[in-house]
Motif scaffolding. Sequence first.
Motif, short mmCIF file in Angstrom:
data_model
loop_
_atom_site.label_atom_id
_atom_site.label_comp_id
_atom_site.label_asym_id
_atom_site.label_seq_id
_atom_site.Cartn_x
_atom_site.Cartn_y
_atom_site.Cartn_z
N LEU A 1 24.83 -12.56 -5.46
CA LEU A 1 23.43 -12.22 -5.57
C LEU A 1 23.01 -10.81 -5.48
N SER A 2 23.71 -10.11 -5.17
CA SER A 2 23.51 -8.79 -4.68
C SER A 2 22.73 -7.87 -5.66
N ASP A 3 22.77 -8.26 -6.79
CA ASP A 3 21.86 -7.86 -7.89
C ASP A 3 20.37 -7.72 -7.75
N SER A 4 20.10 -8.83 -7.05
CA SER A 4 18.57 -9.31 -6.94
C SER A 4 18.18 -9.26 -5.48
N PRO A 5 17.59 -8.03 -5.28
CA PRO A 5 17.20 -7.97 -3.79
C PRO A 5 15.78 -8.65 -3.69
N GLU A 6 15.07 -9.12 -4.65
CA GLU A 6 14.08 -9.67 -4.23
C GLU A 6 14.45 -11.10 -3.96
N ILE A 7 15.30 -11.53 -4.41
CA ILE A 7 15.68 -13.04 -4.22
C ILE A 7 16.44 -13.00 -2.78
N LEU A 8 17.23 -11.98 -2.34
CA LEU A 8 17.91 -11.79 -1.25
C LEU A 8 16.99 -11.72 -0.11
N ILE A 9 15.89 -11.07 -0.36
CA ILE A 9 14.95 -10.98 0.67
C ILE A 9 14.44 -12.32 0.99
N PHE A 10 14.00 -13.01 -0.30
CA PHE A 10 13.21 -14.31 0.03
C PHE A 10 14.43 -15.35 0.67
N ILE A 11 15.68 -15.21 0.47
CA ILE A 11 16.75 -15.98 1.16
C ILE A 11 16.64 -16.11 2.67
N MET A 12 16.91 -14.68 2.79
CA MET A 12 16.92 -14.27 4.12
C MET A 12 15.71 -14.50 4.91
N MET A 13 14.69 -14.42 4.32
CA MET A 13 13.59 -14.92 5.19
C MET A 13 13.42 -16.21 5.41
N TRP B 1 27.39 -5.83 5.67
CA TRP B 1 27.86 -5.10 4.69
C TRP B 1 27.80 -5.70 3.33
N LEU B 2 26.98 -6.70 3.60
CA LEU B 2 26.80 -7.85 2.12
C LEU B 2 25.40 -7.83 1.53
N LEU B 3 24.47 -7.42 2.44
CA LEU B 3 22.99 -7.52 1.83
C LEU B 3 22.41 -6.15 2.14
N PRO B 4 21.37 -5.98 1.22
CA PRO B 4 20.40 -4.69 1.36
C PRO B 4 19.76 -4.99 2.57
N GLY B 5 19.55 -3.64 3.27
CA GLY B 5 18.82 -3.64 4.46
C GLY B 5 17.37 -4.16 4.51
N SER B 6 16.90 -4.27 3.20
CA SER B 6 15.54 -4.94 3.39
C SER B 6 15.67 -6.37 3.51
N ALA B 7 16.68 -6.94 2.91
CA ALA B 7 16.78 -8.30 3.16
C ALA B 7 17.01 -8.60 4.69
N GLN B 8 18.04 -7.97 5.11
CA GLN B 8 18.21 -7.89 6.70
C GLN B 8 16.83 -7.59 7.50
N LEU B 9 16.05 -6.91 7.13
CA LEU B 9 14.97 -6.44 7.87
C LEU B 9 14.10 -7.49 7.72
N GLY B 10 13.92 -8.15 6.57
CA GLY B 10 12.87 -9.17 6.22
C GLY B 10 13.28 -10.61 7.29
N PHE B 11 14.45 -10.54 7.38
CA PHE B 11 15.18 -11.72 8.44
C PHE B 11 14.61 -11.13 9.87
N LEU B 12 14.82 -9.93 10.09
CA LEU B 12 14.34 -9.54 11.66
C LEU B 12 13.12 -9.59 11.75
N VAL B 13 12.08 -9.37 10.78
CA VAL B 13 10.88 -9.30 11.20
C VAL B 13 10.33 -10.51 10.99
#
Lengths: 232, 361
Positions: free
Chosen positions: B267-279, B301-313
């Motif tokens: 899914l790494s080509d879709s950061p919008e989806i990854l952010i949503f999934i991580m949130m 090592w797997l996801l964009p920083g924004s997706a990890q940040l969404g999880f953390l915020v």
Amino acid sequence: MLLRVLNTALLLIWIAFLSWLLTFGKNDLVRLLHPRLWWILGFALVVLSLFVVSLITGRGQSAKKSLLVELPGIAILLVPVFYFTIATDARLDEASLHNRVIQDEDGFFLNNLPPLELFGESEFSNMTFSEILRAPEKYENQDVEVVCQSFVNDDLPENVAMCYRYLITCCAADALPVFFFLMHDDELEIENNRWIRVRGQFSTFSNNDMEFPSITVAGVEYVKEPTFPWAI
Amino acid sequence: MNNNGSPPPLPIYTGPDQNSDIEVLSSSLAVTITIFFLVFSVLFFILGNSQNENFVRFLGLFSINFVSIVLEAVPFMLIGTLIGGAIEVFVPVAILDRFLGRGRRHGIFVAGGLGLLFPTCECAIVPIVRRLIIKGVSIPAAICFMLSGPIVNVIVAWSTAVAYTYNWNMVLLRVACGYLVAVLIGLVLGCLKRPEKLILENVAELSVRTCGCHGEQFQKTPVWSKLLHALGHARDDFLQVGKYLVIGAFIAAFIRTVTPMASFARLSDSPEILIFIMMGMAVLMNLCSEADAFIAASFRWLLPGSAQLGFLVLGPMLDLKLMVMYLSVFRKRTIVLLSFLTFSVVYILMLIVETVLPPFV
């Protein structure tokens, strides 16, 4: 009163559990938590002891709580202690490798190693697994010796196996695999899912825009699991 | 001194009053959840003795993940409960009221950064916020503190730094985004004509504690007595909140064990989806803000920083456990509104981060 006794018993069980982990259970603890975080368990031990003191002396005594309401919560706090008995016999192995390795249709991706100091990794070899992965150019075309877990699978090309360890940042839940490819001749059969000491010539090759480390195997020896099984 | 010249008796913390109907309702819900979990976890444990080799192996891997998350998170939660207890006992509400009282619009900006002075985890913050509202703190400011406190604080910043091996970009972004989201939501709520409609009518009755921490008599007691009192609060918080930590770790470990990393890589080509999934994962995993960075870091090592940040915020602001705890302060429709607002603001902010900032992890 009964609730107070149960709460005290619960805290004492946790104190005993943490005390055991930090003294006699270090070999089990190292498979769950990175040693540089062990001090926080010591801190937890002190705080829990203070909680017991406050309960026994009656200071900060909670009252007006229903035993029926509180009992499930007390039992839940014991759940990790029970599951620890399962965790001690389990190991991160090829099943978790399948789950944690990053791969797509073009092949594997190799995790980067964070810049952490090395300690305690090598037990059977004077070379460390992480050291070679961090500075592969230093070892190019040189004879190396590493201790790792073997992975032999039909999905890999013929006469190619993998030799992996898990990279741990903080705890086993965040462990990710890092690995070498092992190139060997027809005559050598490497058993799957065993701890091995591999000797051979180290080199790197390119695939999928990534540099992969490999060892042309000169010899393999089966060894027991190291006390510190992680790559760090 | 009382009338006969003897010193006043030392007050003893006797825990929150459990008599309110709504408190009982919330407790019933909590008991249902805990009993369900308990039965499930025991059955799961017993099945470990089955002859099915695959299941036994799965249970072993699950147990490693579960116990290691708990061992790592419990000490951080204990730090949070100790600080929460100290705030409860040593910080006069009058001082908070001075800066965050009703009619003080700047209070929202102050509240957003208050966690730097009074670090608490999200589990400890709900009862504190409830008390603050009753003591006259404006509701938008109190909500702002509730959302930002578990992120904008030194303990969480420190644990994030440790988990991300001192990647200060991630630490600063987490703290800054946490502040921004909380202040934005506080300002939106501040536009409401009657913010008191957000909270339960009888919240004052609900949040009256019998410990007498802030009474004049208590302030005269020796420091060691206050320390023991604070320890009592911390201990009670641990016993109350610890079970949610265990449940959260159990769910997190299960997801960790069954989810192949490769599925994220695809899914790494879709950061919008990854952010949503991580949130979404942050909401489901119910992790403590002092420990969630260790989970997020395993995805670095797997996801964009924004997706990890969404999880953390989002995690410290909104999860299933918190929603249940919010029932003791807010109306149900407020919880729905707050959940929607928080999720939306964090998601939009993460999309901006993904678009504007270069890779930072």
